[in-house]
Design a protein around this motif. Structure first.
Motif, PDB file in Angstrom:
ATOM      1  N   GLU A   1       0.927  -1.169  -0.102  1.00 58.21           N
ATOM      2  CA  GLU A   1       0.054  -0.027   0.038  1.00 58.21           C
ATOM      3  C   GLU A   1       0.923   1.178  -0.046  1.00 58.21           C
ATOM      4  OE1 GLU A   1      -3.693   0.519   1.409  1.00 58.21           O
ATOM      5  OE2 GLU A   1      -4.403  -1.398   1.642  1.00 58.21           O
ATOM      6  N   SER A   2       1.894   1.267   0.874  1.00 61.70           N
ATOM      7  CA  SER A   2       2.784   2.544   0.901  1.00 61.70           C
ATOM      8  C   SER A   2       3.342   2.764  -0.236  1.00 61.70           C
ATOM      9  CB  SER A   2       3.808   2.038   1.911  1.00 61.70           C
ATOM     10  OG  SER A   2       3.546   1.781   3.385  1.00 61.70           O
ATOM     11  N   ARG A   3       3.694   1.807  -1.095  1.00 59.41           N
ATOM     12  CA  ARG A   3       4.437   2.101  -2.604  1.00 59.41           C
ATOM     13  C   ARG A   3       3.332   2.396  -3.669  1.00 59.41           C
ATOM     14  NH1 ARG A   3       8.673  -1.396  -2.230  1.00 59.41           N
ATOM     15  NH2 ARG A   3       9.913   0.222  -1.727  1.00 59.41           N
ATOM     16  N   TYR A   4       2.311   1.596  -3.644  1.00 62.29           N
ATOM     17  CA  TYR A   4       1.483   1.725  -4.968  1.00 62.29           C
ATOM     18  C   TYR A   4       0.563   2.980  -4.567  1.00 62.29           C
ATOM     19  CZ  TYR A   4       2.513  -2.565  -7.192  1.00 62.29           C
ATOM     20  OH  TYR A   4       3.247  -3.540  -7.746  1.00 62.29           O
ATOM     21  N   PHE A   5       0.209   3.460  -3.538  1.00 61.86           N
ATOM     22  CA  PHE A   5      -0.509   4.646  -3.432  1.00 61.86           C
ATOM     23  C   PHE A   5       0.353   5.722  -2.978  1.00 61.86           C
ATOM     24  CE2 PHE A   5      -4.067   1.442  -2.559  1.00 61.86           C
ATOM     25  CZ  PHE A   5      -4.630   1.805  -3.686  1.00 61.86           C
ATOM     26  N   GLY A   6       1.606   5.505  -3.071  1.00 66.27           N
ATOM     27  CA  GLY A   6       2.442   6.587  -2.492  1.00 66.27           C
ATOM     28  C   GLY A   6       3.509   7.128  -3.683  1.00 66.27           C
ATOM     29  N   GLU A   7       4.479   6.437  -3.785  1.00 68.45           N
ATOM     30  CA  GLU A   7       5.471   6.760  -4.980  1.00 68.45           C
ATOM     31  C   GLU A   7       5.002   6.711  -6.287  1.00 68.45           C
ATOM     32  OE1 GLU A   7       8.808   3.767  -5.611  1.00 68.45           O
ATOM     33  OE2 GLU A   7       8.359   3.769  -3.715  1.00 68.45           O
ATOM     34  N   VAL A   8       4.009   5.703  -6.587  1.00 75.32           N
ATOM     35  CA  VAL A   8       3.354   5.672  -7.919  1.00 75.32           C
ATOM     36  C   VAL A   8       2.427   6.841  -8.335  1.00 75.32           C
ATOM     37  CG1 VAL A   8       1.531   4.503  -9.233  1.00 75.32           C
ATOM     38  CG2 VAL A   8       3.202   3.320  -7.915  1.00 75.32           C
ATOM     39  N   PHE A   9       2.093   7.510  -7.170  1.00 72.05           N
ATOM     40  CA  PHE A   9       1.372   9.073  -7.722  1.00 72.05           C
ATOM     41  C   PHE A   9       2.037  10.067  -7.028  1.00 72.05           C
ATOM     42  CE2 PHE A   9      -1.802   5.448  -7.678  1.00 72.05           C
ATOM     43  CZ  PHE A   9      -2.518   5.684  -8.885  1.00 72.05           C
ATOM     44  N   ASP A  10       3.462  10.020  -6.934  1.00 70.80           N
ATOM     45  CA  ASP A  10       4.275  11.046  -6.281  1.00 70.80           C
ATOM     46  C   ASP A  10       3.928  11.602  -4.924  1.00 70.80           C
ATOM     47  OD1 ASP A  10       6.567  12.417  -6.425  1.00 70.80           O
ATOM     48  OD2 ASP A  10       5.725  13.963  -7.767  1.00 70.80           O
ATOM     49  N   ARG A  11       3.252  10.686  -4.164  1.00 78.56           N
ATOM     50  CA  ARG A  11       2.708  11.069  -2.939  1.00 78.56           C
ATOM     51  C   ARG A  11       3.384  10.271  -2.020  1.00 78.56           C
ATOM     52  NH1 ARG A  11      -2.304  13.749  -3.341  1.00 78.56           N
ATOM     53  NH2 ARG A  11      -2.945  13.159  -1.210  1.00 78.56           N
ATOM     54  N   PRO A  12       4.825  10.282  -1.617  1.00 73.98           N
ATOM     55  CA  PRO A  12       5.684   9.643  -0.953  1.00 73.98           C
ATOM     56  C   PRO A  12       5.005   9.161   0.476  1.00 73.98           C
ATOM     57  CG  PRO A  12       6.862  11.291  -1.319  1.00 73.98           C
ATOM     58  CD  PRO A  12       5.782  11.669  -2.276  1.00 73.98           C
ATOM     59  N   PHE A  13       5.045   7.972   1.042  1.00 73.57           N
ATOM     60  CA  PHE A  13       4.675   7.504   2.518  1.00 73.57           C
ATOM     61  C   PHE A  13       5.594   8.092   3.331  1.00 73.57           C
ATOM     62  CE2 PHE A  13       4.271   3.963   5.646  1.00 73.57           C
ATOM     63  CZ  PHE A  13       3.212   4.574   6.121  1.00 73.57           C
ATOM     64  N   ALA A  14       5.398   8.492   4.559  1.00 73.87           N
ATOM     65  CA  ALA A  14       6.349   9.271   5.339  1.00 73.87           C
ATOM     66  C   ALA A  14       7.410   8.200   5.917  1.00 73.87           C
ATOM     67  CB  ALA A  14       5.582   9.858   6.672  1.00 73.87           C
ATOM     68  N   ASP A  15       7.228   6.686   6.065  1.00 77.60           N
ATOM     69  CA  ASP A  15       7.936   5.883   6.562  1.00 77.60           C
ATOM     70  C   ASP A  15       8.980   5.398   5.462  1.00 77.60           C
ATOM     71  OD1 ASP A  15       6.017   5.981   8.464  1.00 77.60           O
ATOM     72  OD2 ASP A  15       6.280   3.889   9.075  1.00 77.60           O
ATOM     73  N   PRO A  16      10.337   5.339   5.996  1.00 77.00           N
ATOM     74  CA  PRO A  16      11.447   4.783   4.813  1.00 77.00           C
ATOM     75  C   PRO A  16      10.847   3.365   4.266  1.00 77.00           C
ATOM     76  CG  PRO A  16      12.154   4.665   7.295  1.00 77.00           C
ATOM     77  CD  PRO A  16      10.951   5.572   7.493  1.00 77.00           C
ATOM     78  N   LEU A  17      11.062   3.223   3.050  1.00 78.93           N
ATOM     79  CA  LEU A  17      10.876   2.090   2.297  1.00 78.93           C
ATOM     80  C   LEU A  17      12.163   1.844   1.601  1.00 78.93           C
ATOM     81  CD1 LEU A  17       7.448   2.882   0.854  1.00 78.93           C
ATOM     82  CD2 LEU A  17       7.737   1.431   2.663  1.00 78.93           C
ATOM     83  N   PRO A  18      12.220   0.238   1.435  1.00 81.90           N
ATOM     84  CA  PRO A  18      13.531  -0.183   0.539  1.00 81.90           C
ATOM     85  C   PRO A  18      13.155   0.053  -0.827  1.00 81.90           C
ATOM     86  CG  PRO A  18      12.137  -1.944   1.466  1.00 81.90           C
ATOM     87  CD  PRO A  18      11.532  -0.766   2.179  1.00 81.90           C
ATOM     88  N   ARG A  19      14.057   0.411  -1.482  1.00 79.03           N
ATOM     89  CA  ARG A  19      14.001   0.548  -2.888  1.00 79.03           C
ATOM     90  C   ARG A  19      13.219  -0.821  -3.760  1.00 79.03           C
ATOM     91  NH1 ARG A  19      12.469   4.409  -4.588  1.00 79.03           N
ATOM     92  NH2 ARG A  19      12.966   3.580  -7.001  1.00 79.03           N
ATOM     93  N   TRP A  20      12.523  -0.540  -4.542  1.00 74.69           N
ATOM     94  CA  TRP A  20      11.745  -1.538  -5.171  1.00 74.69           C
ATOM     95  C   TRP A  20      12.803  -2.704  -6.108  1.00 74.69           C
ATOM     96  CZ3 TRP A  20      11.965  -2.477 -10.408  1.00 74.69           C
ATOM     97  CH2 TRP A  20      12.574  -1.455 -11.209  1.00 74.69           C
ATOM     98  N   ASN A  21      13.953  -2.007  -6.316  1.00 72.90           N
ATOM     99  CA  ASN A  21      14.684  -2.940  -7.094  1.00 72.90           C
ATOM    100  C   ASN A  21      15.993  -3.266  -6.278  1.00 72.90           C
ATOM    101  OD1 ASN A  21      15.713  -0.455  -6.985  1.00 72.90           O
ATOM    102  ND2 ASN A  21      16.423  -0.136  -9.245  1.00 72.90           N
ATOM    103  N   ASP A  22      15.942  -3.183  -4.774  1.00 79.88           N
ATOM    104  CA  ASP A  22      16.995  -3.273  -3.894  1.00 79.88           C
ATOM    105  C   ASP A  22      17.156  -5.022  -3.673  1.00 79.88           C
ATOM    106  OD1 ASP A  22      18.931  -3.925  -1.949  1.00 79.88           O
ATOM    107  OD2 ASP A  22      18.151  -2.217  -0.758  1.00 79.88           O
ATOM    108  N   ALA A  23      18.078  -5.687  -4.397  1.00 77.98           N
ATOM    109  CA  ALA A  23      18.149  -7.095  -4.502  1.00 77.98           C
ATOM    110  C   ALA A  23      18.158  -7.725  -2.679  1.00 77.98           C
ATOM    111  CB  ALA A  23      19.487  -7.719  -5.223  1.00 77.98           C
ATOM    112  N   GLU A  24      19.062  -6.708  -1.935  1.00 77.71           N
ATOM    113  CA  GLU A  24      19.302  -7.259  -0.823  1.00 77.71           C
ATOM    114  C   GLU A  24      18.081  -7.279   0.080  1.00 77.71           C
ATOM    115  OE1 GLU A  24      22.588  -5.052   1.148  1.00 77.71           O
ATOM    116  OE2 GLU A  24      24.060  -5.557  -0.499  1.00 77.71           O
ATOM    117  N   GLU A  25      17.220  -6.574  -0.480  1.00 75.38           N
ATOM    118  CA  GLU A  25      15.823  -6.381   0.626  1.00 75.38           C
ATOM    119  C   GLU A  25      14.709  -7.355   0.193  1.00 75.38           C
ATOM    120  OE1 GLU A  25      15.212  -4.923   3.308  1.00 75.38           O
ATOM    121  OE2 GLU A  25      17.273  -3.778   3.625  1.00 75.38           O
ATOM    122  N   HIS A  26      15.207  -7.975  -1.139  1.00 69.38           N
ATOM    123  CA  HIS A  26      14.327  -8.973  -1.743  1.00 69.38           C
ATOM    124  C   HIS A  26      13.816  -9.890  -0.778  1.00 69.38           C
ATOM    125  CE1 HIS A  26      11.794 -10.961  -4.749  1.00 69.38           C
ATOM    126  NE2 HIS A  26      12.273 -11.966  -4.576  1.00 69.38           N
ATOM    127  N   GLY A  27      12.259 -10.160  -0.387  1.00 67.37           N
ATOM    128  CA  GLY A  27      11.654 -10.954   0.591  1.00 67.37           C
ATOM    129  C   GLY A  27      11.946 -10.671   2.073  1.00 67.37           C
TER     130      GLY A  27
END
Length: 204
Positions: A55-81
């Motif tokens: 929810e944070s990502r799809y209703f946040g950065e997708v519409f240029d309305r970033p969520f306040a909490d920090p999120l891992p980058r969508w393409n960060d392999a180290e954070e995958h899973g």
């Protein structure tokens, strides 16, 4: 008119299924909401954690309305899973609280934008989307994970349902053993029918 109806209809369904996800944690201890209950590690608290990221990502950065909490980058392999399970340092309250904050952020985005408002999903093959696409996607994913949550929840409490009010009646072990035996007999009988013959997988 139809656009407003569609947006509200999808939004209401999303609100309901979110509550289902948190209800699956009710009455269970810390170990049971965290431990893997399938061979791929599916666990209840991890599903909630994952959906907070969704929810944070799809209703946040997708519409240029970033969520306040920090999120891992969508393409960060180290954070995958890493969003599919909770560490021993993450409390139930923290994970559930982040999910609720994500709801609030999502609800603000959904309310503020028209259903055909444009967004951009860089990790999709066709990245240019509308709010309608994202509403359908997030609702579908949340329902999918609610189905996933049914399996470990059923193992733990021997009950299914979407809320306490709609849960199946609790039965004793004898009832479930008899039902499983009946289903097993039907499966074995079907496997011997000429029209059904094929590979057989046995789970132990």
């Amino acid at each position: 008119m139809i656009d407003d109806f569609a947006k509200e209809y999808l939004h209401n369904d999303l609100r309901e299924i979110r509550e289902v996800m948190l209800w699956k944690l009710d009455g269970l201890g810390e170990y049971d909401i965290r431990r893997p209950l399938t061979s791929t590690g599916t666990n209840l608290l991890g599903l909630v954690k994952h959906l907070s990221m969704v929810e944070s990502r799809y209703f946040g950065e997708v519409f240029d309305r970033p969520f306040a909490d920090p999120l891992p980058r969508w393409n960060d392999a180290e954070e995958h899973g890493a969003d599919m399970w909770a560490t021993e340092h993450e409390t139930r309250a923290e994970v559930a609280g982040r999910y609720r904050r994500a709801w609030e952020h999502s609800d603000t985005t959904i309310t503020a934008l028209a259903i055909d408002s444009p967004g951009h999903v860089p990790w999709w093959p066709r990245p240019d989307v509308k709010l309608f696409n994202i509403l359908v996607h997030v609702l579908t994913e949340t329902n999918r994970h609610a189905g996933h949550a049914d399996i470990p929840h059923e193992q733990l409490v021997k009950s299914t349902g979407t809320t306490a009010r709609h849960a199946t009646p609790h039965r004793d072990a004898t009832f479930w053993e008899a039902l499983c035996a009946k289903i097993e007999r039907a499966a074995e009988a079907a496997a011997t029918e000429p029209d059904h013959a094929g590979p057989r997988t046995t789970f132990t």
